[in-house]
Write a protein that holds these residues in place. Structure first.
Motif, PDB file in Angstrom:
ATOM      1  N   GLU A 109     -20.048   6.855  42.292  1.00  0.00           N
ATOM      2  CA  GLU A 109     -18.816   7.451  41.829  1.00  0.00           C
ATOM      3  C   GLU A 109     -17.489   6.826  42.709  1.00  0.00           C
ATOM      4  N   THR A 137     -22.390  -2.829  39.792  1.00  0.00           N
ATOM      5  CA  THR A 137     -21.384  -2.885  39.052  1.00  0.00           C
ATOM      6  C   THR A 137     -21.884  -2.095  37.571  1.00  0.00           C
ATOM      7  N   LYS A 138     -20.950  -2.083  36.615  1.00  0.00           N
ATOM      8  CA  LYS A 138     -21.393  -1.539  35.453  1.00  0.00           C
ATOM      9  C   LYS A 138     -22.209  -2.347  34.566  1.00  0.00           C
ATOM     10  N   LYS A 184     -16.872   3.415  41.434  1.00  0.00           N
ATOM     11  CA  LYS A 184     -16.209   3.363  40.179  1.00  0.00           C
ATOM     12  C   LYS A 184     -14.638   3.607  40.402  1.00  0.00           C
ATOM     13  N   TRP A 230     -24.559   2.359  36.279  1.00  0.00           N
ATOM     14  CA  TRP A 230     -24.112   1.588  37.539  1.00  0.00           C
ATOM     15  C   TRP A 230     -24.873   1.406  38.730  1.00  0.00           C
ATOM     16  N   GLN A 254     -26.225   6.853  35.685  1.00  0.00           N
ATOM     17  CA  GLN A 254     -24.735   6.699  35.965  1.00  0.00           C
ATOM     18  C   GLN A 254     -24.337   5.333  35.565  1.00  0.00           C
TER      19      GLN A 254
END
Length: 864
Positions: A347, A705-706, A350, A702, A700
């Protein structure tokens, strides 16, 4: 003002409001003054002193004042009923500053109904199952007042369930089909519920009386001594400066607080008061800040050694030593906290968040981390030296080793307090200011090292002396009482201050507060375990457990995975609005036998402790699940976010905890069961950590990275492969070798201690149809097969190629697996000699590394 997640912010509530939240959930919402307040205080102190006397060995030493288990349970419930009526208002509109006469009357009547069993103990023992008219009147009054006390102190959920169970007893003859039964008379039901140890005064209340109270007292005294604030400061000193530092500190502090706290709500308020505002200051939205604290605090209940007091109930229900429960639950708890730690780091990535700033001149980077690592490593090395030093003193001093340890702890305590006195106390104000700063690790650590000494004594009593949990907690609490009273005046003495008498008074006031708080915290637990006894009594009286098995099997269509999912949902529903202990008793009574029976019918032999941990985990998740998640309401009161949104986000974080029970149903190695040796243990730990990281990354979306969609799918495959590598091996090689029933005695004799065999049985269901099932039996120690099987609770008759169960000892592991005399044994299965299943984990590791490498390269390319 609107946060980036769309939730409105609000000014956090003050400390009085937070105290009210905890009080209404755990200790009662009333704050009377005058004589009423003094009476509640005296009752609380009297209850704590009674429990201390009951747990102590002094009565046995002097031969006077020994209290039997039956009498102790009745006195325990009498105190709980009286305090529940005085401390918990009947309705939201009921007065908070005074106690109505009706509540005094209900409290006295409830306590009197419970003490009736003490006064007429001998007479009741001489007429079992033959209650008189006064017995029936007292029983009905006691049950009704108990249910009202449960409604007030625990919530309507358990009261409604208990009411349905009581109605089911009497309505049985009028119910259709599978639900119908012959029913019971008022005399039979009253005797079952109130006058025997098979209902309200059964196992659950017994564990609450014998064990839970003393561990709650231990935690209450540790909190009163200042350990809660110490854990928070220590967590921030280690983790505050890193990315998303306050959230990581919240996870660590909540885990440490969960060890001493039996309440997830109190955990939220204790740590969340500091962590949630700091998370918001570094950029976490209000909803996510509250959800992180909520998830971390709820997970405190799965952290050994106390596990919200459920560890002792699990040991009693499963019939294994308490130390085994701790061993089985340790790795899943670490995975749950480690994965939450990873979630808050994701989190932070991000949102591009940073940690708290270091004060000017403070060492940074690797030096600070190294100092923290050295401190933690030093504690581990010290614990190892203490443990082996203890073993050495036992060899040298024999029975006097305990007194040598006490003298060493007393000397260490004096030295640590003297060292602490050389430095100033570290208040928590630095975390509450507009510009919070990170405490120095060394300065923080030295202020509370003496808190570890009672814990060392507790571990010594549990693991080295192998005393009972209740007696171990007694000695730990005695050490803590000494610490609470003396730490203030000792510190003042070493600082050469003149206010020693004032510090002594403060110490005694702290002790009284700790004793009183323990009793107030135990009120809802005592009421909850007693009310859960109604459910246990109904199951024993009506056989509804078998009906639940049939219903779940019918709804799931016999599919084991659907059955587990359905059971998980039921456990969450049953656990809504209940404290940890009560939730576990309810779900263990109603749903654990269902999982055991249906798994056996699906040819899946599951260890009994895995089943109980399964239902415990999902019963606990109700604490964070909307719309009843009480911890989410407590967290949202601090963050100012919407409680339902906080609960939904917290539930998303808790999905990873919900994954674990499914894993250890199919892979008991996660509970350190059936491991071949230290090498397999290391492999299991490594594979589990990587599997959980893969699941968190997929859920999540991730990793570095994404994720791209195929990367998330690959990570889920990695998770499944690493958690269940045997699934792929089973496709090419049978996991078991099947032998005829005539070989059972030889197989039992050759089975190594701690290993298990699988019995294939032929039995009958409620409809009279013959069914096959498989159960897992661990033969105990013994010279021959009969003796080893007897340790597991059964005896077997073998005639040629035919074998059958001859006897099953009530309450044994065999009985809890649903075995009955007359069940036929069609065969026995043992582990087959084949390649290690963890060879199939290697492709999963390679796939994880491949995805990690792809994302790492993509990140570098994007940063150019």
């Amino acid at each position: 003002m609107i946060e980036r997640d769309g939730s409105k912010t609000a000014k956090p509530v003050d400390s009085d409001r937070l105290g009210d939240i905890v009080a209404e959930a755990d200790t009662g919402g009333r704050k009377p003054s005058g004589a009423a307040a003094r009476i509640i205080l005296c009752l609380s102190l009297a209850w704590s002193l009674f429990q201390i006397w009951y747990a102590s060995p002094i009565a046995f030493m002097i031969g006077y004042g020994v209290v039997g288990d039956g009498i102790a349970r009745a006195v325990h419930l009498a105190f709980a009923l009286m305090l529940a009526m005085l401390a918990f208002p009947a309705f939201k509109s009921s007065p908070r500053r005074r106690i109505p006469l009706a509540d005094w009357a209900l409290g006295i009547a409830g306590a009197g109904a419970s003490l009736y069993l003490v006064i007429f103990y001998n007479e009741l023992a001489l007429r079992p199952g033959l209650p008189t008219t006064p017995d029936l009147i007292v029983s009905v009054i006691g049950v009704l007042i108990l249910m009202e006390a449960a409604r007030r102190s625990v919530g309507p959920a358990i009261t409604i369930i208990a009411g349905i169970m009581l109605a089911y007893i009497f309505l049985g003859p009028h119910l259709p089909g599978l639900l119908g039964h012959k029913g019971a008379s008022l005399s039979r039901a009253a005797s079952q519920m109130w006058l025997t140890s098979e209902g309200i005064f059964g196992v659950a209340l017994g564990v609450s009386t014998n064990v839970v109270f003393m561990f709650v007292l231990f935690g209450s005294l540790l909190e009163r001594a200042g350990a809660g604030g110490y854990f928070i400061q220590l967590a921030f000193s280690l983790l505050g400066r890193y990315r998303g530092g306050p959230a990581k500190a919240a996870v660590a502090a909540s885990g440490a607080t969960g060890v001493i706290s039996g309440s997830s709500i109190a955990n939220v308020v204790t740590t969340g008061t500091f962590t949630i505002p700091l998370m918001k200051k570094v950029g976490y939205p209000a909803v996510k800040a509250g959800a992180v604290e909520c998830a971390a605090s709820v997970n405190g209940q799965i952290m050994p050694p106390v596990m919200g007091a459920a560890a002792f109930l699990i040991a009693e229900y499963v019939g294994i030593p308490y130390s085994d429960v701790v061993r089985h639950a340790f790795l899943p708890a670490l995975l749950a906290y480690g994965s939450l730690f990873f979630i808050v780091d994701i989190e932070a990535q991000k949102m591009g968040l940073q940690g708290l700033p270091l004060p000017p001149g403070r060492r940074t980077g690797g030096q600070s981390a190294l100092r923290g690592l050295m401190g933690v490593s030093g504690c581990i090395v010290l614990a190892g030296l203490v443990y082996y030093g203890i073993g050495w003193t036992r060899w040298l001093f024999g029975p006097a080793a305990t007194w040598v340890l006490v003298a060493a702890l007393a000397a260490a305590y004096t030295g640590l307090v003297a060292h602490r006195a050389r430095y100033r106390d570290l208040p928590l104000d630095n975390l509450e200011s507009d510009t919070p700063t990170i405490p120095d690790f060394a300065e923080t650590a030295r202020t509370g090292l003496h808190f570890l000494l009672p814990v060392i004594l507790l571990i010594w009593c549990l693991m080295v002396e192998e005393l009972s949990p209740g007696l171990s907690a007694f000695w730990g609490s005695v050490a803590l009482m000494f610490l609470v009273v003396t730490q203030r005046p000792l510190t003042a003495f070493f600082r050469k201050q003149s206010r020693l008498s004032q510090e002594w008074r403060h110490g005694f006031y702290d002790l009284m507060d700790g004793l009183s708080a323990a009793a107030r915290n135990m009120t809802s637990v005592g009421i909850a375990t007693a009310t859960a006894g109604i459910i246990v009594g109904t199951v024993l009286l009506t056989g509804i457990g078998l009906v639940m098995t049939e219903l779940v099997e019918f709804i799931s269509g016999g599919n084991i995975l659907l059955m587990l999912l359905f059971t998980a949902v039921i456990c969450i529903i049953l656990g809504m609005g209940m404290p940890t202990t009560a939730a576990y008793v309810v779900v263990a009574t109603l749903m654990a036998p269902v999982v055991v029976n249906l798994a056996a019918l699906n040819d899946l032999a599951v260890p009994l402790v895995a089943v109980h941990l399964f239902v415990f985990y999902f019963g606990l998740m109700a604490d964070v699940t909307p719309p009843v998640g009480l911890s989410a309401y407590a967290a949202s009161a601090i963050s100012g976010a919407d409680p339902v949104k906080t609960g939904v986000q917290g539930f998303k974080y808790e999905i990873r905890t919900g994954l674990l029970p499914f894993i250890f149903i199919f892979n008991p190695g996660l509970l350190m069961i059936d491991l071949a040796g230290p090498l397999e243990f290391v492999i299991v730990v490594g594979a589990s950590v990587l599997a959980m990281a893969a699941f968190v990354s997929a859920s999540q979306n991730w990793l570095v990275t994404k994720n791209r969609w195929y990367e998330s799918a690959g990570l889920l495959l990695v998770c499944f492969t690493l958690f269940r590598p045997g699934y792929w091996l089973d496709m090419v090689s049978d996991p078991f070798s099947e032998l005829p029933a005539s070989e059972i005695n030889r197989v039992v004799e050759e089975t190594k201690p701690g290993s298990a065999i699988h019995l294939q049985l032929s039995t009958f269901n409620l409809d009279g149809d013959e069914v096959a099932k498989t159960v897992r039996i661990e033969p105990g120690p013994g010279d021959n097969a009969a003796a080893r099987l007897l340790q597991a609770g059964l005896s077997i008759s073998v005639l040629g190629d035919f074998a059958a169960i001859a006897t099953v000892r009530p309450g044994s592991a065999a009985a809890k697996l649903g075995l009955q005399p007359g069940d036929g044994i069609s065969g026995v299965r043992i582990q087959a000699q084949r390649a290690s299943r963890y060879w199939f984990a290697l492709p999963g590791v390679f796939l994880f590394l491949l995805i990690f490498g792809l994302q790492k390269r993509r990140t570098k390319r994007m940063s150019r």
